[in-house]
Design a protein around this motif. Structure first.
Motif, PDB file in Angstrom:
ATOM      1  N   LEU A   1      31.691  26.361  18.742  1.00 29.52           N
ATOM      2  CA  LEU A   1      32.858  27.238  18.880  1.00 29.52           C
ATOM      3  C   LEU A   1      34.123  26.386  18.751  1.00 29.52           C
ATOM      4  O   LEU A   1      34.125  25.215  19.154  1.00 29.52           O
ATOM      5  CB  LEU A   1      32.877  27.923  20.252  1.00 29.52           C
ATOM      6  CG  LEU A   1      31.739  28.870  20.591  1.00 29.52           C
ATOM      7  CD1 LEU A   1      31.858  29.333  22.042  1.00 29.52           C
ATOM      8  CD2 LEU A   1      31.764  30.063  19.647  1.00 29.52           C
ATOM      9  N   PRO A   2      35.211  26.952  18.249  1.00 33.81           N
ATOM     10  CA  PRO A   2      36.440  26.159  18.146  1.00 33.81           C
ATOM     11  C   PRO A   2      37.019  25.849  19.524  1.00 33.81           C
ATOM     12  O   PRO A   2      37.014  26.695  20.415  1.00 33.81           O
ATOM     13  CB  PRO A   2      37.379  27.056  17.342  1.00 33.81           C
ATOM     14  CG  PRO A   2      36.811  28.427  17.427  1.00 33.81           C
ATOM     15  CD  PRO A   2      35.352  28.296  17.706  1.00 33.81           C
ATOM     16  N   ALA A   3      37.481  24.629  19.666  1.00 37.60           N
ATOM     17  CA  ALA A   3      38.178  24.214  20.879  1.00 37.60           C
ATOM     18  C   ALA A   3      39.675  24.464  20.661  1.00 37.60           C
ATOM     19  O   ALA A   3      40.112  24.697  19.543  1.00 37.60           O
ATOM     20  CB  ALA A   3      37.906  22.743  21.157  1.00 37.60           C
ATOM     21  N   GLU A   4      40.450  24.393  21.737  1.00 37.72           N
ATOM     22  CA  GLU A   4      41.900  24.604  21.622  1.00 37.72           C
ATOM     23  C   GLU A   4      42.693  23.319  21.451  1.00 37.72           C
ATOM     24  O   GLU A   4      43.694  23.284  20.753  1.00 37.72           O
ATOM     25  CB  GLU A   4      42.432  25.355  22.847  1.00 37.72           C
ATOM     26  CG  GLU A   4      42.175  26.825  22.789  1.00 37.72           C
ATOM     27  CD  GLU A   4      42.903  27.582  23.894  1.00 37.72           C
ATOM     28  OE1 GLU A   4      43.819  27.019  24.533  1.00 37.72           O
ATOM     29  OE2 GLU A   4      42.538  28.742  24.118  1.00 37.72           O
ATOM     30  N   ARG A   5      42.253  22.247  22.119  1.00 37.92           N
ATOM     31  CA  ARG A   5      43.066  21.018  22.154  1.00 37.92           C
ATOM     32  C   ARG A   5      42.515  19.883  21.305  1.00 37.92           C
ATOM     33  O   ARG A   5      43.213  18.892  21.087  1.00 37.92           O
ATOM     34  CB  ARG A   5      43.208  20.537  23.598  1.00 37.92           C
ATOM     35  CG  ARG A   5      43.795  21.542  24.570  1.00 37.92           C
ATOM     36  CD  ARG A   5      45.300  21.656  24.524  1.00 37.92           C
ATOM     37  NE  ARG A   5      46.018  20.409  24.668  1.00 37.92           N
ATOM     38  CZ  ARG A   5      46.427  19.865  25.808  1.00 37.92           C
ATOM     39  NH1 ARG A   5      46.198  20.490  26.946  1.00 37.92           N
ATOM     40  NH2 ARG A   5      47.092  18.733  25.815  1.00 37.92           N
ATOM     41  N   VAL A   6      41.232  19.990  20.876  1.00 40.05           N
ATOM     42  CA  VAL A   6      40.604  18.934  20.081  1.00 40.05           C
ATOM     43  C   VAL A   6      39.886  19.564  18.897  1.00 40.05           C
ATOM     44  O   VAL A   6      39.608  20.765  18.885  1.00 40.05           O
ATOM     45  CB  VAL A   6      39.620  18.080  20.928  1.00 40.05           C
ATOM     46  CG1 VAL A   6      40.340  17.399  22.082  1.00 40.05           C
ATOM     47  CG2 VAL A   6      38.441  18.916  21.427  1.00 40.05           C
ATOM     48  N   SER A   7      39.564  18.750  17.900  1.00 34.88           N
ATOM     49  CA  SER A   7      38.860  19.286  16.725  1.00 34.88           C
ATOM     50  C   SER A   7      37.355  19.368  16.938  1.00 34.88           C
ATOM     51  O   SER A   7      36.679  20.125  16.244  1.00 34.88           O
ATOM     52  CB  SER A   7      39.169  18.432  15.488  1.00 34.88           C
ATOM     53  OG  SER A   7      38.672  17.122  15.663  1.00 34.88           O
ATOM     54  N   ALA A   8      36.812  18.615  17.877  1.00 37.31           N
ATOM     55  CA  ALA A   8      35.375  18.684  18.172  1.00 37.31           C
ATOM     56  C   ALA A   8      35.043  20.076  18.721  1.00 37.31           C
ATOM     57  O   ALA A   8      35.853  20.672  19.436  1.00 37.31           O
ATOM     58  CB  ALA A   8      34.994  17.609  19.187  1.00 37.31           C
ATOM     59  N   PRO A   9      33.863  20.597  18.403  1.00 38.25           N
ATOM     60  CA  PRO A   9      33.536  21.958  18.840  1.00 38.25           C
ATOM     61  C   PRO A   9      33.006  22.038  20.272  1.00 38.25           C
ATOM     62  O   PRO A   9      32.392  21.108  20.781  1.00 38.25           O
ATOM     63  CB  PRO A   9      32.448  22.388  17.861  1.00 38.25           C
ATOM     64  CG  PRO A   9      31.795  21.113  17.454  1.00 38.25           C
ATOM     65  CD  PRO A   9      32.873  20.063  17.477  1.00 38.25           C
ATOM     66  N   LEU A  10      33.253  23.200  20.891  1.00 36.80           N
ATOM     67  CA  LEU A  10      32.577  23.568  22.133  1.00 36.80           C
ATOM     68  C   LEU A  10      31.159  23.989  21.760  1.00 36.80           C
ATOM     69  O   LEU A  10      30.875  24.247  20.587  1.00 36.80           O
ATOM     70  CB  LEU A  10      33.285  24.751  22.799  1.00 36.80           C
ATOM     71  CG  LEU A  10      34.794  24.681  23.026  1.00 36.80           C
ATOM     72  CD1 LEU A  10      35.297  26.000  23.612  1.00 36.80           C
ATOM     73  CD2 LEU A  10      35.162  23.520  23.906  1.00 36.80           C
ATOM     74  N   ILE A  11      30.270  24.112  22.745  1.00 34.40           N
ATOM     75  CA  ILE A  11      28.919  24.619  22.508  1.00 34.40           C
ATOM     76  C   ILE A  11      28.762  25.905  23.309  1.00 34.40           C
ATOM     77  O   ILE A  11      28.831  25.897  24.546  1.00 34.40           O
ATOM     78  CB  ILE A  11      27.850  23.585  22.892  1.00 34.40           C
ATOM     79  CG1 ILE A  11      28.007  22.323  22.042  1.00 34.40           C
ATOM     80  CG2 ILE A  11      26.447  24.185  22.716  1.00 34.40           C
ATOM     81  CD1 ILE A  11      27.042  21.203  22.379  1.00 34.40           C
ATOM     82  N   ALA A  12      28.564  27.013  22.610  1.00 37.62           N
ATOM     83  CA  ALA A  12      28.530  28.340  23.231  1.00 37.62           C
ATOM     84  C   ALA A  12      27.461  28.468  24.305  1.00 37.62           C
ATOM     85  O   ALA A  12      27.665  29.141  25.310  1.00 37.62           O
ATOM     86  CB  ALA A  12      28.316  29.406  22.157  1.00 37.62           C
ATOM     87  N   GLU A  13      26.318  27.845  24.124  1.00 36.68           N
ATOM     88  CA  GLU A  13      25.199  28.003  25.049  1.00 36.68           C
ATOM     89  C   GLU A  13      25.372  27.217  26.351  1.00 36.68           C
ATOM     90  O   GLU A  13      24.642  27.454  27.314  1.00 36.68           O
ATOM     91  CB  GLU A  13      23.885  27.571  24.371  1.00 36.68           C
ATOM     92  CG  GLU A  13      23.457  28.460  23.227  1.00 36.68           C
ATOM     93  CD  GLU A  13      24.181  28.185  21.902  1.00 36.68           C
ATOM     94  OE1 GLU A  13      23.960  28.956  20.965  1.00 36.68           O
ATOM     95  OE2 GLU A  13      24.979  27.218  21.816  1.00 36.68           O
ATOM     96  N   CYS A  14      26.294  26.289  26.400  1.00 37.67           N
ATOM     97  CA  CYS A  14      26.500  25.475  27.600  1.00 37.67           C
ATOM     98  C   CYS A  14      27.339  26.235  28.626  1.00 37.67           C
ATOM     99  O   CYS A  14      28.203  27.027  28.267  1.00 37.67           O
ATOM    100  CB  CYS A  14      27.165  24.157  27.237  1.00 37.67           C
ATOM    101  SG  CYS A  14      26.047  23.051  26.338  1.00 37.67           S
ATOM    102  N   PHE A  15      27.098  25.963  29.913  1.00 35.32           N
ATOM    103  CA  PHE A  15      27.833  26.690  30.953  1.00 35.32           C
ATOM    104  C   PHE A  15      29.225  26.126  31.186  1.00 35.32           C
ATOM    105  O   PHE A  15      30.078  26.774  31.781  1.00 35.32           O
ATOM    106  CB  PHE A  15      27.041  26.771  32.261  1.00 35.32           C
ATOM    107  CG  PHE A  15      26.931  25.494  33.034  1.00 35.32           C
ATOM    108  CD1 PHE A  15      27.926  25.102  33.913  1.00 35.32           C
ATOM    109  CD2 PHE A  15      25.812  24.681  32.902  1.00 35.32           C
ATOM    110  CE1 PHE A  15      27.829  23.925  34.637  1.00 35.32           C
ATOM    111  CE2 PHE A  15      25.697  23.507  33.631  1.00 35.32           C
ATOM    112  CZ  PHE A  15      26.703  23.132  34.494  1.00 35.32           C
TER     113      PHE A  15
END
Length: 177
Positions: free
Chosen positions: A103-117
């Protein structure tokens, strides 16, 4: 007492839950790695340190871009976490291989992971120990939590493919929050 081989000491001092570290290279390629060598260093602002081997594909993107996401998986993702840790991002799209959703992050270019809490958007603020110890100091810029996962249990690596799952929560009076 019985002598313990020094190569097994890390199994006693495991610092916290196994996490997933995401990066995105300047060429735009996202990657994810499994990591268990990390620690909190400060509360406000939240800072942490992590060790990323110079042999890991993520090392180069982290050094190059100085940003990442630390994603915290629950025990339900254990098999995916191990799968990510058992292959290299040099020749594998780990998101696709492990069926993880970036998933897109707001402050960095690396992605979030939707399945993580939880997902922590981080930037590298200190690299003085990278050359000697592969240790990056990170500041958490933005934190995300999944309210649909209210009491997730985390996994903790204790060596040789063995993990411990969080257990019961116990409370004691404390002056520190």
């Amino acid at each position: 007492m019985k002598e313990l081989p020094l190569a097994e000491v890390y199994r006693l001092i495991e610092p916290g839950p196994v996490v997933l570290l995401t990066t995105r290279s300047k060429q735009g390629r996202a990657n994810v790695m499994t990591m268990s060598w990390h620690l909190m260093m400060g509360v406000a602002p939240p800072t942490m340190a992590c060790v990323v081997s110079s042999d890991d594909f993520s090392f180069f993107a982290l050094r190059q871009t100085k940003e990442c996401v630390v994603a915290i998986p629950g025990v339900g993702l254990a098999e995916k976490v191990v799968k990510v840790g058992n292959c290299s991002g040099r020749d594998t799209d780990k998101f696709a291989t492990a069926w993880l959703t970036p998933l897109p992050a707001e402050r960095v270019s690396a992605p979030l992971i939707a399945e993580c809490f939880a997902n922590l958007e981080c930037r590298v603020i200190d690299t003085r120990l990278v050359n000697k110890y592969n240790l990056f100091v990170l500041e958490v810029l933005k934190a995300w939590i999944d309210p649909a996962q209210p009491r997730p249990k985390t996994i903790h690596h204790v060596g040789n493919g063995a993990f411990i799952v969080d257990g019961d929560v116990v409370h004691f009076e404390s002056r520190i929050p």
